[in-house]
Scaffold this active site. Structure first.
Site, PDB file in Angstrom:
ATOM      1  N   LYS A 108       0.832  -1.204   0.000  1.00 39.39           N
ATOM      2  CA  LYS A 108       0.000   0.000   0.000  1.00 39.39           C
ATOM      3  C   LYS A 108       0.871   1.261   0.000  1.00 39.39           C
ATOM      4  CE  LYS A 108      -3.495  -0.117   2.919  1.00 39.39           C
ATOM      5  NZ  LYS A 108      -4.812  -0.139   2.259  1.00 39.39           N
ATOM      6  N   ARG A 120      -3.140   2.893   8.816  1.00 35.73           N
ATOM      7  CA  ARG A 120      -3.392   1.554   8.255  1.00 35.73           C
ATOM      8  C   ARG A 120      -2.106   0.730   8.248  1.00 35.73           C
ATOM      9  NH1 ARG A 120      -6.462   4.875   4.463  1.00 35.73           N
ATOM     10  NH2 ARG A 120      -8.612   4.140   4.330  1.00 35.73           N
ATOM     11  N   GLY A 155      -5.592 -10.909   9.217  1.00 37.43           N
ATOM     12  CA  GLY A 155      -5.197 -11.114  10.602  1.00 37.43           C
ATOM     13  C   GLY A 155      -4.507  -9.894  11.181  1.00 37.43           C
ATOM     14  N   MET A 195      -4.035  -5.767  11.983  1.00 35.90           N
ATOM     15  CA  MET A 195      -4.909  -4.634  12.246  1.00 35.90           C
ATOM     16  C   MET A 195      -5.143  -3.907  10.934  1.00 35.90           C
ATOM     17  SD  MET A 195      -4.479  -1.302  14.537  1.00 35.90           S
ATOM     18  CE  MET A 195      -4.400  -0.283  13.069  1.00 35.90           C
ATOM     19  N   ARG A 202      -4.531  -1.003  -7.078  1.00 34.90           N
ATOM     20  CA  ARG A 202      -3.829  -2.294  -7.054  1.00 34.90           C
ATOM     21  C   ARG A 202      -4.306  -3.107  -8.247  1.00 34.90           C
ATOM     22  NH1 ARG A 202      -6.915  -4.528  -1.641  1.00 34.90           N
ATOM     23  NH2 ARG A 202      -9.026  -4.263  -2.443  1.00 34.90           N
ATOM     24  N   HIS A 242      -9.528 -43.938  -6.491  1.00 32.95           N
ATOM     25  CA  HIS A 242      -9.927 -44.407  -7.818  1.00 32.95           C
ATOM     26  C   HIS A 242     -10.922 -43.441  -8.457  1.00 32.95           C
ATOM     27  CE1 HIS A 242     -12.498 -46.793 -10.571  1.00 32.95           C
ATOM     28  NE2 HIS A 242     -11.311 -47.220 -10.970  1.00 32.95           N
ATOM     29  N   SER A 271      10.001 -42.368 -15.648  1.00 40.65           N
ATOM     30  CA  SER A 271       8.804 -41.550 -15.478  1.00 40.65           C
ATOM     31  C   SER A 271       8.437 -41.576 -14.005  1.00 40.65           C
ATOM     32  CB  SER A 271       7.664 -42.104 -16.328  1.00 40.65           C
ATOM     33  OG  SER A 271       6.506 -41.338 -16.110  1.00 40.65           O
ATOM     34  N   CYS A 281       4.453 -38.650 -14.432  1.00 43.59           N
ATOM     35  CA  CYS A 281       3.112 -39.033 -14.853  1.00 43.59           C
ATOM     36  C   CYS A 281       2.177 -39.132 -13.669  1.00 43.59           C
ATOM     37  CB  CYS A 281       3.145 -40.343 -15.630  1.00 43.59           C
ATOM     38  SG  CYS A 281       3.763 -41.726 -14.672  1.00 43.59           S
ATOM     39  N   TYR A 307       9.456 -33.788 -19.756  1.00 44.98           N
ATOM     40  CA  TYR A 307       8.027 -33.576 -19.982  1.00 44.98           C
ATOM     41  C   TYR A 307       7.250 -33.823 -18.702  1.00 44.98           C
ATOM     42  CZ  TYR A 307       7.447 -38.656 -20.054  1.00 44.98           C
ATOM     43  OH  TYR A 307       7.431 -39.979 -19.702  1.00 44.98           O
TER      44      TYR A 307
END
Lengths: 903, 903
Positions: free
Chosen positions: B26, B97, B106, B108, B370, B484, B792, B859, B879
Site C-alpha cells: 500500500k 493503516r 489477521g 490490524m 492495485r 480411484h 517416469s 506421470c 516432460y
C-alpha cells in the site's frame, strides 16, 4: 613380461599365500606349504589373469599367452617326479582343479589321473604291480573327462549318464552287484565301451594325447567360470566376473597303491568342541573320496581318538586294535610326520586347519590345507585358546568369532542324533532361533493347559502375548521375519517359525494339515527356529550353555567397540534379561504391548471408542496408573542407562475386538448398541494400515494420548528419583515425516512435563527425540533435527516404505525374489545398504549438520544383524538396539566393525 | 543514518513502487501515485524495519528511532493540508493503516478520523457546516480506537461489544431503529458514554491528545504483526516473520461532507468478462464502507454502465436518471478527471487496476490502486488485449494468466444466481472440477437409467468404469484426491466430489443420509467438483466455452516452453481429447482399465485364478487380441508421438469378484467349487495392498503376463506401421525398486519382442523404461538407469511411500493436518518439494550421471499442477504428463516456469 604360470614343488614355489588374487586360494596355499617345508606333490598354477583373457578374447588368445610356460611347468613336474607325459614306462599323471579367490560352487571341480591312455595304463599297471588299480583309474578318468570336459554329463538328474548306463549293462552281463567286483578284463571292456560312447556322442575319438587332454581340461575350467551356476552364485555373492579362477595342475599321488598307502583328512583341533586335540580319519589303501563315501568305516588317526571312538561304538579294545587301529599304530613314522606338519601348519596360519593328506608307499603328501569350519562353541574356544597360547592378539581373537554363531550358544538346539530320524513336515521362515518340542494348541489361552505347548496360529496378534510367553515355540502360517509373531518371539528369545504357508490351519476343527497328515490339539510337533523346519512328533533338544570363553570374547568386544548396544524391551523382565546380556540401555520400549492385559485393554477400548474428548480423557486417566507402574519397573531395571520410550504407534484398529461375542460384551460395558460398536470399529478399518492413522498422527489427532503417556513417563521417573534410582527417560515420537509433526508433539510433551514438574515441585533430565522411519524424515533430517534431542532409525518401517514392501505381504513374492537372486537377502533381516542404508547415512549427516552432537541409534530388527551393525558403525551411529538375545551378537559385531575400520 | 519514515503528497514522494519490501504494498503504491501525478491525500509510511525493531526490542526502542521523523512527517501533512494536529479551528485528521509486502489477513486494518477530540470535533463541525457529520465521525473514531487499539473488541462472536451495547440502549431510550436516526445530541451523549466505558474497562481515560492517539495506533499495528492469526497465516503461507509490516498515516478526506462529495470503487476493465471498459460504483455523500455495505444501492460511474444496469434491473430511464444517475452525469468534471486517472494508472502499471477514490467537496482523491482480481475468462482476455494493445509483450501476457484459472473455462460451472438459493448438504474433497446436477444412483450399472445421473458410492472400483462414464458426476463417501474415483473422474474431465465422510450411504436400502435428510435413488442432487460442495436438488449449470484468447495464450505457451506436455490416457477417446487440448504424446497409459469390460474381465479372472502356468497362458491368449486392439486405437490417436504403456500394475485382488453371486457364477464357469474360488480369492487378500504383490512383482512372478502385454503392444505397433501409421511404443515397467527387478522384466520384454519381430519379419523402434515411484528406485537411480531407456516419476505412489501416507486412508488425518498447518498443502495435489521433490531431483541427477541423455518425465497427478510443473522444469525433466483436461494448464505452467527461470 607378465608371468602366467607359477610352479611349486620340492620345497620351492614361485607363489605364496598372499597371492590369492592371482593364484586362487588353493594355488596360493599349495605354494605356501612348499615354502614352509611341507611335502606337497609338485605342480603349477595358471593365474586368474589367464581366465580373464580367456573370457574376454577366447581360448586361442589365452592359450597363446601360456603355451610355452605350461610346457616348461609340465617339464618341471616331470623332472621332480622322474616321469614323462604319455610315457609307457613312467607316465606322468596329474590332477587338474579350479581354484578361485573364494571357494565357489558351480565351478568345474577336479579331473584326476589325467595323462592316462592305452600306453600309460600299462606303465602304471607295471609300476604299481596292480593292473586292476591301473585299469580302474583309467576307466574313472575316461568317465570323468567325458562327463566334465567333453560335456557328456547329463543336464538334469532324470537324464541318463551314458557311462553309468554302460556300467549297469556290464554288471548285468557279468552278473555282479558292486563296481569293486569288476575284473581287470571287465574294466578293459568298459574303457573300450566308454570310448565308443564318446565317439558316438561327440563325433570325435577320446583324446589319447596327454597334451590334448591337459589343454581340454584347462579350457573346461575356464569355461566353467562363465556357466549359469557360477554366474548365479557370483551375482548372489557380489563377486565380480573380473576375479576369474586359477587352474591348478599337480602330480598325482595314490593312497590306493596297497597296504603301505593311505589317505585321510583331519582337523588340528576338535571342530565340534574346540578342544586342542588333533582329530582325523584315514583309510589304508584308499582314495580321498573313500574316506567320506561311507562304504568303508574310516579309522581314527590318533590312538586316543581311536579309543574314544571304540568306547562310543561299544567296540572292544581287541576288535579295535585289530580291525580299526589308529594311524599312530599302523604307520607310526608317517603319523609322527603328520603330527609335526599339522602343528607347523596351525602355527603358520595361526588358526585351526582342515587338512587332506595321502600316504603313497609310506611317503606322506599334503594335498590341501585351509582354515577349518567349526561350531559356534569351537569357534569361541579356539579363538580364546589361541589368544591364551599367545598365537594371536586380542583383536584377532575377537575377529575370529562370527557373531551369528553365538546364536547357537544362546538357544536350545536339537540333539544331532535325534534329528537324523526326525520327519520333516513343513518349512517356514527361521523367525526366531532355537529348537522347541511341544503339544499343539491353536489358541493362546490354552497354552497353559500343557506343560510343553507349541502355539500354532495363522497369525498372532497382541492379544496372544500371554500364551506366546507360556508356549515353548510359535508356529504361524502367515507373516514374514518381522511379523508380530516373529518380532515378539525374538524379544522373548523364544523359538518361532513364521509364514509356513503350506500348513492348513483350521481353528474351527482345531486341526492343522501338514504334508498330508492331520494334526489335532495335543499332538506333538517340533520346531527349529534357526532353520524354519517343522518336524513331526517329539525331537530331543539340548539346552543352551554359556561358557567362560563367551564371557572372554564379550569382554574383548566391549574393550574394542565404539558403538554401544541397547536392547528393545517392553517389560522389566526383558530389561533384566537384556542387562544380563550386556545391554546398556533400552533403544526401543514399545508402549502398545502394555495395553493388552485385563483391565487395561478395556480402558484402551473405551478410549478408542469414546465419542468425545472428555470420554477419551476419562479412559486415559484409567490407563495412566498402569503405564506409570510399567515405566517404573523398566526404568528401575535399566537404572543408570537411557530408556527410549516410543509413544503409542499402531493403528487403533489393532486394539478393538474383532469377534462378535467380545463386541457384544464391549457394547454392554460401554452402554452402546452392538451396531454402534460395529460401526465405530468399521470406521477404524483402513486399506493400508501401515500407511494410515498411526504413529504421531494419533498423537496429533488426540493430543490427550500423548499427554497421558508423557505424564506417565515423567511421573514414573520422578517417583524413582525420589527413591534414589537413576531413571533416564527418553521420549520418542514415532512415524514423523515433517518437522511440524514433531514440533506439534514436542510442544505437547514439554508442556505436560512442565505441568508435572510444577505439581511435584521436582525436576528430572529427559530427552525428546524421534524415530526416523518415514523416508521423508530421512530426506529432511536437517530440519527434523531442530526439534529432536536424538534420532533412532526404525529400519523395519523405513525398509517397508523405502522398498515399498509390506512385511506382512512380502511373503507372496519375497521368497521368489530370493530364489531368483533379484534380492540377495531378505531386506527385513539384513539392511539394504544401497537403498535404505543411503537414507540412514543421509539422515545422519543431515541431522548432524544442524546438531553436531546429535545422538543417533537404530532400533529396527537390523540392530542385531552383524553386517547391518557394521554399516551402522561405518555411518557413525552412536548405538544399535536389538532384542535381548541378540545383544551379545550386536556387541561383538559392533566391536569387529570398529576394529575392521580402524585396525 | 537509516531513514525510517517516507512522506508523500502533492505530487512528491520519498518512496516508489519498487520499494514494497520497505514500505509494504500500500505504501509503495501511494508513493508511486504521487510521483505520476495522481491526487492522493498526503501522508507518510513508517517502514517495515521499524516493525522488526519493535518485535525484537519492544516499543520504546522502536519509537525512539522514529520519534523525530514522525513529528516531521506529521508537520509535512499539516503543511500541505493547512491543518494542525489537535487544533480547534482546523484540526488535522488522519487514517492509520497497516501494509505488509503481501496482503495479510489477521493484521490490524484501519483507524479512521484519528486526531478527533472534544476540541477538534467542533472545528470539523464548523468547517464542514455539518455538526452531525462531525459528531458521528467522532463517536465512530472512539469506538474503533477503543476496539482495536485499547483492546476492547470482544474475543469471540458471542461476547458483547461494550460500544454496541451502549448504542442498543441508546436506541431504546430515544426509540429509534437505525443509527442514521441519531440526532447530534444523541451522538454527543454516545461519545460521553463510550469514554466512560473506556475508563471503566481499561482504567484509563480515552486519550485526548492526538499524538498519544497516533503512537497508540502505530503500536497497535506493529503488535498485530505478532498476533495469533497473523502468525498462523504466515506459517501457512511461508512468510518469514522478518518481513514485518509498514504503517501508513494519511490525511483524511471525506466523501460524506454533503452533495458535492462522493466515494466509489472501480475496475479499469470488466473483472468478470475482461472487456476493455471502466466498471465502477459510487455513492454521493457517503463513506467508503457504505458502497460495499449494501444499505444504499450504489450507482454506476459511467452512463453506459448505468443504462445497462437499469436494463437488467427493469428500471426505467426516467427512474434511473433521477434516482440512480451515473457519476458521468452528476459530477462530470470529477468523472472526466477519474477517467483520465484510471487510464493513466492502467498505462503505468500495465495491468487492470482496482481503484478506490473519494470526492470531497468536488475534489477527487485516489486512496488506493492495485492489480484487480478477475475471473479466468477476464484474465485471459485482459492479457491478450493488453498484448494486442502493445502494452505488454508476449512473455508478460503469458505470465499474466494463472494456469489454475483455466480450469473454470474447461468445465461447466454453477450459475451464480442459482447458487445463492442452493442448500448445502455436505462437503467432500474437490476431486475433479466442474459442476453437475443429476439424479442419484447407487450402482454403476444403473446410471444409464437416467438422463442425468449422479453416481453415489462409498467408494468406486474399476468395475464401475462404464457407469462413471455415463453419470454426470460422481460422489463418494471415502477416498482422497487420488482415490480411484478421483483419478478416473479427472481423466474423464467429469465432476467428482470424493471423501464426503459425513454421508451415510446404504446400498441395501439404496439411501443416502446427508445433513439429516434421507435421499433415495432418483432424487436430485448437485455437485461442485471445484469446491467439494454437495447441494440438495437441481442447481442450474453453465456450459464451458473456450475462447480465441485461450488459443492465443496456448500458442504463446508452446512458443516459450522447454518441457513438453503429455497426457495420461487409457482409451483412444481420451487420447483424441487430450490431443485437442495440445498433448504431445501419452505419458501414462494404464492397461488395467482395459481388463474390465465383458469378456475381458472373465478371461482376466481365469488368468488370476488359474492354478498352473498353462491355465494362465490360455487365459492370457484370450486377452491378447483385446489388448492389441486397444493399443492400436491408442497408438493411432497419438500417431507421431510417444505412447508410454505401463504394464499391469494393481494387485490381482482388484480384478476378482467380491459379491457372492458373482463368485458363484465364476465358479460355475471355471468348473470349480465355490469354496475353491473363495479360498483363491482369500489367498489374494493383503494387509497393505499398496505395498504388496503388484507392479513388476506380478510380472516377475508371472512372466507370461509381461510377455502377453509386450506382444500386444508390439503387434499393435507393427500392424499400424503396415498401414503407414507412425506408432511409437514405450513400454514402462511399474513399481521397480531394484535394478534386478527391471533387468528381469526388460529381459522378458526384449526377448518377446525379438520373437514377434522374427514372426512378422518386421521391426519397429521401441523404448523400455521404468516408473520411479518406489523411494529405493530414486535412491539407486544411477544403477536403475543402466537398464532403462526412460524414467517416469509416478509421484502418486512416490508420495505415498516417501511420506508414509496411504492416499485411501489419509482422509482420517490429512484434513486435520491441513487445518492445523502441519502440512501446507495436500501432498497428493501439490508436490512436496522438500521431501518427495528431493527424491525426484536426486533420481534425475543420478539417472543422468549414468545415461546423460536419459529421457525423464512425470506421470503422477502432480504433472497438471502448476507449482509442481514449475518444480519439474527446475530439476530438468523433459516432460510432464497429466489428465486430458489439465493439459492446457500444464502447458501454460511449463512455459511460465521456463520464462520465470530464464527470462
Amino acid at each position: 613380461m607378465t608371468k602366467y604360470v607359477y610352479t611349486f614343488g620340492n620345497g620351492q614355489a614361485e607363489g605364496r599365500a598372499e597371492m590369492k588374487n592371482l593364484l586362487g586360494g588353493k594355488g596360493a596355499n599349495l605354494a605356501e606349504m612348499n615354502l614352509i617345508g611341507v611335502p606337497v606333490p609338485p605342480g603349477f598354477t595358471i593365474t586368474t589373469d589367464v581366465c580373464t583373457e580367456f573370457t574376454a578374447n577366447g581360448k586361442k588368445a589365452a592359450f597363446a599367452l601360456i603355451e610355452k610356460e605350461v610346457q616348461a611347468a609340465v617339464a618341471y613336474i616331470e623332472n621332480i617326479t622322474g616321469t614323462k607325459f604319455g610315457s609307457k614306462e613312467n607316465p606322468c599323471l596329474v590332477s587338474v582343479r579350479s581354484g578361485a579367490r573364494a571357494s565357489m560352487p558351480g565351478m568345474m571341480d577336479t579331473i584326476l589321473n589325467l595323462g592316462l591312455n592305452d600306453l600309460a595304463v600299462e606303465g602304471i599297471a607295471l609300476k604299481s604291480g596292480n593292473p586292476r588299480f591301473a585299469w580302474d583309474s583309467y576307466r574313472r578318468f575316461v568317465q570323468m573327462y567325458g562327463d566334465v570336459v567333453l560335456g557328456m554329463k547329463p543336464h538334469s538328474k532324470t537324464d541318463i549318464d551314458p557311462f553309468e548306463e554302460i556300467i549297469e549293462h556290464m554288471k548285468e552281463e557279468v552278473d555282479i552287484k558292486e563296481d569293486t567286483d569288476f575284473t581287470v578284463e571287465n574294466l578293459k571292456t568298459l574303457v573300450l565301451r566308454f570310448k565308443a560312447a564318446v565317439l558316438k556322442v561327440t563325433g570325435k575319438d577320446f583324446p589319447v594325447d596327454p597334451w590334448e587332454q591337459l589343454w581340454g581340461a584347462v579350457a573346461a575350467v575356464f569355461e566353467s567360470w562363465m556357466n549359469d551356476r557360477a554366474i548365479y552364485y557370483r551375482r548372489l555373492n557380489n563377486i565380480p566376473v573380473e576375479w576369474g579362477t586359477a587352474v591348478n595342475v599337480q602330480a598325482m599321488v595314490f593312497g590306493n597303491m596297497g597296504g603301505n598307502s593311505a589317505t585321510g583328512v583331519g582337523f588340528t583341533r576338535d571342530a565340534s568342541t574346540g578342544e586342542n586335540m588333533f582329530i582325523g580319519e584315514y583309510l589304508i589303501n584308499a582314495q580321498g573320496e573313500d574316506v567320506v563315501a561311507g562304504i568303508r568305516t574310516p579309522q581314527q588317526i590318533t590312538k586316543i581318538g581311536s579309543m574314544r571312538w571304540a568306547e562310543l561304538q561299544n567296540v572292544t579294545e581287541e576288535e579295535r586294535s585289530s580291525k580299526f587301529p589308529s594311524l599312530e599304530e599302523t604307520m607310526p613314522t608317517a603319523y609322527n610326520q603328520l603330527m609335526e606338519i599339522q602343528e607347523k601348519l596351525e602355527g603358520h596360519y595361526k588358526d585351526m586347519q582342515d587338512i587332506e593328506f595321502t600316504i603313497q608307499d609310506g611317503k606322506l603328501w599334503l594335498l590341501q590345507t585351509r582354515n577349518g569350519k567349526r561350531t559356534g562353541a569351537a569357534m569361541l574356544k579356539i579363538a580364546v585358546d589361541l589368544l591364551s597360547e599367545g598365537k594371536i592378539d586380542e583383536k584377532t581373537a575377537m575377529l575370529r568369532v562370527e557373531p551369528n554363531k553365538l546364536d547357537e550358544l544362546l538357544h536350545p538346539v536339537f540333539d544331532v542324533n535325534a534329528l537324523k530320524t526326525a520327519m520333516l513336515i513343513g518349512k517356514g521362515l527361521p523367525a526366531s532361533p532355537g529348537a522347541a518340542t511341544g503339544q499343539i494348541v491353536f489358541f493362546a489361552d490354552e497354552a497353559k493347559n500343557y506343560e510343553n505347548s507349541i502355539l500354532v496360529r495363522i497369525e498372532t496378534s497382541p492379544e496372544d502375548l500371554e500364551g506366546m510367553n507360556i508356549a515353548r515355540g510359535i508356529l504361524t502360517a502367515r507373516g514374514g521375519m518381522t511379523s508380530h509373531a516373529a518380532v515378539v518371539a525374538r524379544g522373548m528369545g523364544k523359538c518361532c517359525v513364521s509364514g509356513a504357508g503350506a500348513l492348513r490351519i483350521n481353528y474351527k476343527t482345531r486341526t492343522m494339515e501338514a504334508s498330508g497328515k492331520v494334526y489335532n490339539e495335543g499332538d506333538w510337533i517340533s520346531l527349529n527356529g534357526s532353520t524354519g523346519e517343522v518336524f513331526d512328533g517329539k525331537v530331543k533338544t539340548q539346552e543352551a550353555t554359556i561358557s567362560e570363553d563367551f564371557a572372554k570374547v564379550m569382554e574383548l568386544a566391549d574393550k574394542y567397540t565404539r558403538m554401544s548396544v541397547r536392547t528393545n524391551a517392553d517389560t522389566p523382565n526383558d530389561a533384566v534379561k537384556a542387562r544380563q546380556f550386556g545391554a546398556k540401555g533400552i533403544g526401543l520400549c514399545r508402549t502398545e504391548h502394555m495395553f493388552f492385559e485385563g483391565a487395561r485393554i478395556k480402558a484402551m477400548r473405551e478410549m478408542i471408542l469414546a465419542s468425545s474428548i472428555e470420554g477419551r480423557k476419562a479412559a486415559l486417566a484409567k490407563l495412566l496408573p498402569y503405564q506409570r507402574a510399567d515405566f517404573e519397573g523398566i526404568f528401575e531395571a535399566m537404572a543408570g542407562y537411557g530408556v527410549t520410550v516410543r509413544l503409542l504407534d499402531p493403528p487403533l484398529h489393532e486394539f478393538v475386538p474383532h469377534e462378535l461375542a467380545m463386541q457384544k460384551e464391549l457394547a454392554d460395558e460401554m452402554g452402546l448398541t452392538l451396531d454402534q460398536i460395529k460401526s465405530k470399529i468399521s470406521d477404524l478399518e483402513e486399506f493400508n494400515p501401515m500407511l494410515g492413522h498411526r504413529g504421531c498422527r494419533l498423537g496429533i489427532t488426540y493430543p490427550e494420548i500423548t499427554e497421558m503417556q508423557a505424564r506417565a513417563i515423567i511421573e514414573a521417573a520422578l517417583n524413582l528419583k525420589a527413591k534414589g534410582v537413576d531413571a533416564r527417560p527418553e521420549i520418542m515420537v514415532p512415524l514423523v515425516g515433517t518437522v511440524s509433526e514433531l514440533k506439534n508433539q514436542t510442544d505437547v510433551i514439554h508442556a505436560t512435563i512442565q505441568t508435572v514438574f510444577a505439581e511435584r515441585n521436582a525436576k528430572i533430565d529427559y530427552l525428546v527425540g524421534t524415530m526416523i522411519e518415514v523416508p521423508r524424515a530421512a530426506l529432511t533430517a536437517e530440519t527434523i533435527a531442530k526439534e529432536a534431542d536424538f534420532f533412532s532409525f526404525g529400519t523395519n518401517d523405513l525398509t517397508q516404505m523405502t522398498m515399498g514392501f509390506s512385511r506382512d505381504d512380502a511373503g507372496k513374492f519375497l521368497p521368489d525374489y530370493l530364489d531368483r537372486g533379484i534380492l540377495k537377502n531378505d531386506p527385513f533381516q539384513i539392511l539394504d545398504q544401497q537403498g535404505v542404508g543411503l537414507l540412514v547415512e543421509m539422515a545422519a549427516i543431515k541431522g548432524r549438520s544442524t546438531k553436531p552432537g546429535l545422538k543417533i541409534g537404530i532400533c529396527g530388527e537390523h540392530g542385531g544383524e552383524p553386517s547391518s551393525v557394521e554399516f551402522c558403525d561405518k555411518v557413525g551411529l552412536d548405538y544399535v538396539s536389538c532384542s535381548p538375545f541378540r545383544v551379545p551378537i550386536a556387541r561383538l559385531a559392533a566391536a569387529q566393525a570398529n576394529v575392521k575400520k580402524n585396525g
